[in-house]
Design a protein around this motif. Structure first.
Motif, PDB file in Angstrom:
ATOM      1  N   PHE A 281       8.997   1.679  -5.328  1.00  0.00           N
ATOM      2  CA  PHE A 281       9.168   1.571  -3.874  1.00  0.00           C
ATOM      3  C   PHE A 281      10.300   0.631  -3.481  1.00  0.00           C
TER       4      PHE A 281
ATOM      5  N   PHE B  30       3.626  14.673  -0.180  1.00  0.00           N
ATOM      6  CA  PHE B  30       4.181  13.316  -0.119  1.00  0.00           C
ATOM      7  C   PHE B  30       3.124  12.247  -0.414  1.00  0.00           C
ATOM      8  N   THR B  31       1.930  12.478   0.130  1.00  0.00           N
ATOM      9  CA  THR B  31       0.889  11.455  -0.038  1.00  0.00           C
ATOM     10  C   THR B  31       0.517  11.305  -1.511  1.00  0.00           C
TER      11      THR B  31
ATOM     12  N   GLY C  69       3.297   9.493  -3.323  1.00  0.00           N
ATOM     13  CA  GLY C  69       3.236   8.050  -3.040  1.00  0.00           C
ATOM     14  C   GLY C  69       2.105   7.383  -3.797  1.00  0.00           C
ATOM     15  N   ASN C  70       0.956   8.050  -3.839  1.00  0.00           N
ATOM     16  CA  ASN C  70      -0.190   7.470  -4.554  1.00  0.00           C
ATOM     17  C   ASN C  70       0.100   7.288  -6.035  1.00  0.00           C
TER      18      ASN C  70
ATOM     19  N   SER D  57       2.251   4.318  -6.542  1.00  0.00           N
ATOM     20  CA  SER D  57       1.449   3.095  -6.367  1.00  0.00           C
ATOM     21  C   SER D  57       0.663   2.772  -7.640  1.00  0.00           C
TER      22      SER D  57
ATOM     23  N   VAL E  64       4.350  -2.324  -4.950  1.00  0.00           N
ATOM     24  CA  VAL E  64       3.610  -1.912  -3.750  1.00  0.00           C
ATOM     25  C   VAL E  64       3.589  -3.009  -2.686  1.00  0.00           C
TER      26      VAL E  64
END
Lengths: 82, 483
Positions: B72, B213-214, B217-218, B221, B228
């Protein structure tokens, strides 16, 4: 009146607005970096991204949008030369 | 991925008629025609040539590798682009009218015009040209390195890194020399379209492959948990200083300056730069997503060289189905197009500066010497590019650090009329000496701030001090022009 001619007229009339938008771009770039938040803070998540990442991406999208508006205005500093 | 090889060959073949057509359209053997396409670039061509030139092999290959490493935190690369897009407001509105009125061809023409009565104008022009040429040489070197890396990966070593570098260098040299900026810009349209199409294919696949996307992203993470939380102060300083470094340096890229000069009119240029910001944002987001996607794809694979993350991802994508194989080949072609379009523009600018900005006087007619210089430059840089022991990101940083030392000469002097060449020259020497010392000592940053920016601060301080001194103690400008 088309959108582009409306934007051009708006910017031609209001130099202060152009300057304000330029300053807004730089402000957005500055706040895109989370210097105002304590390092190590656990973030909330949006679309799987930490909130500080989502905020940064939003700021950059806004900068590019404002940048586009500013370039679309008719250049009033000099007549088109060719 | 033999399909990729065939597409690459087909791509090279498409360049031939474009190049010959550009040569036929050439109106004379004058520098203005060869390096600026006789100032005839319209919106479509100008937009795509700006896009294809701005996004290089470094951007696509190097940035995706860094995103893979830093998770990120590497959102800063999008910030770098936003800052670059905003920075053109400092330069273009003022420089463009002057460039048309006084027929600028190279960056050195601005120095000739701006400081025409100053004693040190010649020295300043030469030193600036040397700095810009070193920057361009570095840039070209990085493009050839990226091309070699990709060719080796996609052919499983059948085409070696060395051969890949040699083939690309030869192709670029040929069409660059034959068609000048016209050929470069026309091929850039084709290359820009390929890049955009490839980016669309890539983003569709990434979203599909990652489950949205979610989910993407997960997974980042989970696999890069250290990235994060809100980054620490050293990372934040790096983020801000990278944006500042990009904004102050990319704006004085010689190839970008020459496109500002080459536009058919000011309105066209403004629209092209505005649209460039939008497509650049899209491309940067794609690169960011590629890096994040690679984190989960290669979670259990050892990646020895981060610059090979993108080619590895493409290989994996291509092996999943025949259709994906085709799409991956288009993306690969897009990367090669990005490399070539940047390399050709850089070579053209580099030769124009060596030919016209370093000699005391430049002859603007006849191109024979230009061809010789182009061959010599390409041979020298190709030999250097055979050294692989440096990452693309480090090359980008060194390039920007040197380039940013030229910012005062092009942007600050555009806005502050009282500054004279002696002050700019002293500042430039200070900045460059500071930077070279830091590089030779292996210092990349001080207190988290990039050494290039600290060198710029030293550069600006000396410039300001000398300017104050000159305004108090020196006589008015000499009347004799010293071009």
């Amino acid at each position: 009146m088309s959108l582009s001619s409306f934007i051009q007229r708006l910017f031609m009339k209001n130099k202060t607005l152009r300057t304000a938008l330029q300053l807004l771009m730089f402000f957005l770039l500055i706040i895109s970096v989370p210097w105002y938040r304590p390092p190590g803070t656990e973030p909330k998540f949006y679309l799987g991204m930490p909130d500080w990442v989502a905020l940064a991406l939003t700021c950059y999208a806004l900068v590019i949008f404002i940048n586009l508006l500013l370039w679309l205005r008719k250049d009033e500093q000099g007549k088109p030369t060719r | 991925m033999s399909l990729s090889l065939w597409l690459t060959l087909a791509y090279f073949l498409v360049l031939i008629p474009l190049c010959l057509r550009a040569r036929a359209a050439s109106q004379s053997d004058e520098a203005e025609d060869h390096y600026l396409a006789n100032r005839s670039l319209g919106f479509f061509v100008l937009f795509f040539t700006l896009y294809a030139t701005a996004f290089s092999g470094n951007t696509l290959v190097g940035y995706s590798g860094q995103t893979y490493l830093h998770g990120f935190h590497w959102v800063l690369t999008v910030g770098l682009w936003a800052a670059i897009a905003a920075s053109f407001h400092f330069l273009v509105p003022k420089l463009r009218p002057l460039s048309v009125q006084h027929k600028f061809v190279t960056p050195g023409d601005w120095i000739r015009f701006r400081f025409q009565k100053d004693r040190t104008v010649l020295l300043l022009r030469k030193l600036l040209a040397i700095c810009l040429c070193l920057t361009m040489a570095n840039f070209l070197f990085a493009q050839l390195k990226a091309a070699g890396e990709i060719m080796e990966v996609i052919t499983d070593g059948a085409i070696s890194y060395t051969l890949g570098v040699l083939v690309f260098a030869l192709v670029i040299l040929i069409y660059d020399s034959i068609g000048g900026l016209r050929a470069v810009a026309w091929t850039d349209v084709f290359q820009g379209l390929t890049m955009f199409t490839g980016s669309v294919f890539l983003i569709v696949w990434i979203v599909e492959n990652s489950g949205g996307f979610t989910a993407l992203g997960n997974s980042v993470s989970q696999l890069r948990p250290e990235t994060v939380a809100v980054p620490d102060s050293s990372m934040q300083i790096r983020w801000l200083s990278t944006m500042l470094l990009g904004a102050l340096s990319v704006v004085v890229y010689p190839q970008t300056l020459q496109r500002v000069f080459a536009s058919s009119n000011t309105s066209t240029l403004n629209k092209s730069i505005g649209a460039l910001g939008v497509i650049g944002l899209f491309t940067n987001l794609v690169v960011l997503l590629v890096g994040w996607c690679a984190i989960s794809l290669f979670a259990h694979t050892e990646v020895s060289n981060v610059d090979q993350v993108l080619p590895m991802l493409l290989e994996q994508w291509a092996s999943s189905s025949l259709l994906n194989g085709f799409a991956a080949s288009v993306v690969l072609l897009a990367i090669l197009a990005a490399i070539m379009s940047t390399a050709d523009s850089v070579l053209l600018s580099l030769v124009s500066m060596l030919r016209h900005d370093i000699p005391d006087h430049s002859q603007r007619q006849g191109l024979r010497q230009d061809y010789v210089i182009a061959v010599l430059v390409m041979v020298a840089i190709t030999l250097c590019a055979l050294n692989r022991n440096i990452t693309l990101w480090r090359l980008i940083v060194i390039k920007l650090e040197l380039l940013v030392q030229c910012f005062p000469a092009f942007v600050i002097t555009l806005h502050l009329q009282k500054i004279r060449s002696g002050a700019v020259l002293c500042g430039l020497i200070t900045g460059v000496v500071f930077l070279l010392t830091a590089i030779s000592l292996g210092i990349k940053n001080l207190w988290g701030v990039n050494t290039g920016l600290i060198a710029l601060a030293a550069n600006l301080t000396v410039l300001a001090l000398v300017s104050v001194f000159q305004s108090k103690f020196s006589t008015p400008h000499h009347s004799k022009h010293r071009l």
